[in-house]
Motif scaffolding. Structure first.
Motif, PDB file in Angstrom:
ATOM      1  N   ASP A 252       0.846  -1.285  -0.050  1.00 12.77           N
ATOM      2  CA  ASP A 252       0.123   0.000   0.052  1.00 12.77           C
ATOM      3  C   ASP A 252       0.970   1.183   0.048  1.00 12.77           C
ATOM      4  N   TYR A 253       0.277   2.380  -0.401  1.00 10.17           N
ATOM      5  CA  TYR A 253       1.019   3.650  -0.213  1.00 10.17           C
ATOM      6  C   TYR A 253      -0.117   4.486   0.395  1.00 10.17           C
ATOM      7  N   LEU A 254       0.319   5.134   1.344  1.00  9.38           N
ATOM      8  CA  LEU A 254      -0.592   5.986   2.539  1.00  9.38           C
ATOM      9  C   LEU A 254       0.072   7.167   2.507  1.00  9.38           C
ATOM     10  N   ALA A 255      -0.561   8.476   2.097  1.00  8.46           N
ATOM     11  CA  ALA A 255       0.056   9.758   2.203  1.00  8.46           C
ATOM     12  C   ALA A 255      -0.794  10.630   2.866  1.00  8.46           C
TER      13      ALA A 255
ATOM     14  N   LEU B 189       0.328  -8.901   3.114  1.00  8.67           N
ATOM     15  CA  LEU B 189       0.473  -7.535   3.284  1.00  8.67           C
ATOM     16  C   LEU B 189       2.030  -7.589   3.161  1.00  8.67           C
ATOM     17  N   LEU B 190       2.727  -7.220   1.848  1.00  6.74           N
ATOM     18  CA  LEU B 190       4.339  -7.485   2.122  1.00  6.74           C
ATOM     19  C   LEU B 190       4.996  -6.316   2.305  1.00  6.74           C
ATOM     20  N   GLY B 191       4.267  -5.099   2.334  1.00 13.24           N
ATOM     21  CA  GLY B 191       5.029  -3.937   2.696  1.00 13.24           C
ATOM     22  C   GLY B 191       4.235  -2.853   2.108  1.00 13.24           C
ATOM     23  N   GLY B 192       4.816  -1.555   2.188  1.00 13.40           N
ATOM     24  CA  GLY B 192       4.153  -0.319   1.827  1.00 13.40           C
ATOM     25  C   GLY B 192       4.855   0.894   2.307  1.00 13.40           C
ATOM     26  N   GLU B 193       4.320   2.020   1.768  1.00 12.44           N
ATOM     27  CA  GLU B 193       5.174   3.356   2.177  1.00 12.44           C
ATOM     28  C   GLU B 193       4.017   4.354   2.820  1.00 12.44           C
ATOM     29  N   THR B 194       4.356   4.748   3.994  1.00 12.99           N
ATOM     30  CA  THR B 194       3.686   5.774   4.679  1.00 12.99           C
ATOM     31  C   THR B 194       4.414   6.966   4.530  1.00 12.99           C
ATOM     32  N   ALA B 195       3.829   7.963   3.728  1.00 10.10           N
ATOM     33  CA  ALA B 195       4.514   9.237   3.672  1.00 10.10           C
ATOM     34  C   ALA B 195       3.767  10.287   4.364  1.00 10.10           C
ATOM     35  N   GLU B 196       4.592  11.164   5.194  1.00 11.32           N
ATOM     36  CA  GLU B 196       3.821  12.498   5.633  1.00 11.32           C
ATOM     37  C   GLU B 196       4.284  13.440   4.954  1.00 11.32           C
ATOM     38  N   MET B 197       3.301  14.295   4.407  1.00  6.09           N
ATOM     39  CA  MET B 197       3.641  15.292   3.522  1.00  6.09           C
ATOM     40  C   MET B 197       2.928  16.818   3.805  1.00  6.09           C
ATOM     41  N   PRO B 198       3.372  16.960   4.787  1.00  7.81           N
ATOM     42  CA  PRO B 198       2.725  18.398   5.336  1.00  7.81           C
ATOM     43  C   PRO B 198       2.662  19.472   4.249  1.00  7.81           C
TER      44      PRO B 198
END
Lengths: 350, 350
Positions: free
Chosen positions: A109-112, A139-148
């Motif tokens: 997943d990609y969560l921003a 659920l093999l991995g993902g990216e959690t991005a904080e983009m203020p």
């Protein structure tokens, strides 16, 4: 507001499907130039097909798809309820590769978001993890991005990426479809993840309701209706795929039956869809009436109660319908006909 | 504004790495519960590892990773220049699986925007397609979502998913690392895709520059500096991986050397990094000075000129350095030492 007097269409709700189509044509050209011998799919398939051994027809095929949840996320954010959209995302991805004949292997997943709210992230991931477990999908991995400064307070976007496995001789293939084949429909569980820009306009602007408003016609609140989990068709359809009973299949998402069913048919064939074969769920009737949405826009925007359509040879229809009884059940919604395009017949009254 | 008097830190620029870490711990637990026998990776690896044949050690391993471009997108949107971020995204993903020992097979993207602007989409995809072609990686598909009311005019988010191939006996493996191994650094091409929330504050708020402002210390405009393409290390590092000359590797992204290098080391080993071994590029000096950014924050936010670190056994260092000459070149930045953690030595003067 003239848009509302004339009825809301998906275009004046801000989604321009034609502009999207133009860009898509150029994108396809750019993508095609990158294709390596491992790529087996045409562009525009529900999932991309890739084999590690192009020369070996017995080798397994990887089927990959990327997807989002669209502005259904806005409803989740309004309701402060975040686990269902995680399930939506996984199920959407599972369906997209299922219609190619693949079962899920793993998901990322990609969560921003602007400012990471740990409890929200955990809710989202718990929904994804639950749906993954149901499908035996890691659920093999993902990216959690904080983009203020990019996402407002409480806002996030969520995308998913799935890779599944198929065998070449069990791939669903629209080129096997013939005129006269039956179209077997499976019911949707609501809007799934499409048409939310228009649905939100109708519920929250035209009708001025909130997620907590109880709607007698729906026998639930707006939030409950709009957050119903996008149904996964895996349990119902995978056994049929394994048994070789399905020729091809369409996941009915953005663009509705007219845009998605042709992706499961060869270019020279079309479909006749019998509107009298099923009752449209109440939520679609409500949107049509309250938003004065033209029928053409309803059909190109919503699934209208049909989440998946299987193309089945005449000799297998009985078996398919009886095996679906446990899961839904399915019904014959129409048939494959000569000539491209989708024709609706048997106009409903009222 | 007190934040600036005290110096800008990544935390007061809106990114809270600790909150992220807390949520990540729970996420890992949820994800681990979904793992199937095909999953070979620990969580927290740069890419997830999956095999179709868990019982066969000779079977190829799929390595998958998801990533975004972060708020570098904001700079692209300010400059109206969209093809470089497409390349950034692919290269970032390529590097993430390269440090596991994998070469790219295929890539999918997720592009979300408020109102689809066809020329922007085409620019983005042309950047991705170019970078894919360089790597022999198929741009297999993607999702383009119009989400009106979700993204402002001209805004978009972009995420990428890559799947690569490795062989188990050529996987880079931190468990082979020993104290005394050398750390070989490869230069970055600028900020890559990390630290943009802080960098944008410094350039556009503290210094009140625009993307078109020429900065003598950088010998280019702010936009040119901030949009330099995230370097792909594939051409330089893949031959070393194939030759078995690299034990493990770290892609230096968000969290800098202190957060990323330990991912390439076993838990009981650490690293000594010699700051005198390289000159920091001008852009980082400028950000540190203008933003009064504490050294600790600089190190946990930026790559500081080091985009990738390879862990190399003593007997292979000469060969690695000489083979890198054509590509960069690399240099010895430090060594692996007993005890966890990263220690910086040889403080620079000025």
């Amino acid at each position: 507001m003239p848009a509302m007097e004339n009825g809301l269409t998906y275009k004046n709700a801000g989604v321009d499907i034609d502009a999207q189509d133009q860009a898509l044509a150029r994108i396809k050209e750019l993508a095609r130039a990158t294709f390596t011998p491992g790529v087996l799919s045409e562009i525009g398939s529900f999932g991309g097909l890739f084999t590690l051994q192009p020369e070996n027809p017995e080798a397994p095929v990887l089927v990959a798809s990327a997807d989002g949840v669209g502005t259904k996320l806005k409803v989740a954010q309004m309701a402060g309820k975040h686990h269902t959209v995680g399930e939506d995302l996984v199920n959407h991805c599972v369906n997209d590769i299922l219609v190619q004949g693949a079962r899920p292997l793993f998901f990322l997943d990609y969560l921003a978001t602007g400012k990471l709210q740990p409890h929200v992230v955990v809710e989202l991931v718990s929904g994804m993890a639950r749906a993954c477990q149901v499908h035996g999908c890691a659920l093999l991995g993902g990216e959690t991005a904080e983009m203020p400064g990019f996402y407002g307070p409480g806002e996030y976007d969520l995308a998913g990426f799935i890779v599944g496995l198929a065998f070449r001789d069990r791939l669903l293939d629209r080129n096997r479809v013939a005129a006269g084949d039956s179209l077997v429909a499976l019911p949707s569980s609501g809007l799934h993840t499409n048409g939310y820009s228009l649905a939100r306009k109708v519920f929250f602007e035209t009708l001025k309701l909130t997620v907590d408003s109880y709607v007698p016609e729906l026998a639930c609140t707006v939030g409950e209706e709009l957050l119903r989990v996008h149904r996964s068709y895996f349990a119902a359809v995978w056994p049929l795929v394994e048994a070789g009973l399905v020729k091809s299949a369409a996941h009915i998402t953005g663009g509705g039956i007219p845009d998605n069913l042709p992706r499961a048919l060869p270019p020279h064939l079309g479909a006749e869809i019998d509107l009298k074969s099923f009752d449209e769920p109440a939520v679609f009737r409500l949107i049509r009436q309250a938003g004065k949405v033209p029928e053409e826009d309803m059909r190109r925007t919503f699934n209208l109660g049909v989440g998946m359509i299987l193309v089945v040879g005449e000799q297998h229809v009985g078996q398919v319908l009886s095996r679906l009884v446990l899961h839904g059940p399915g019904w014959i919604i129409g048939r494959v006909v000569e000539g491209a395009g989708v024709r609706f017949v048997g106009e409903r009254v009222g």
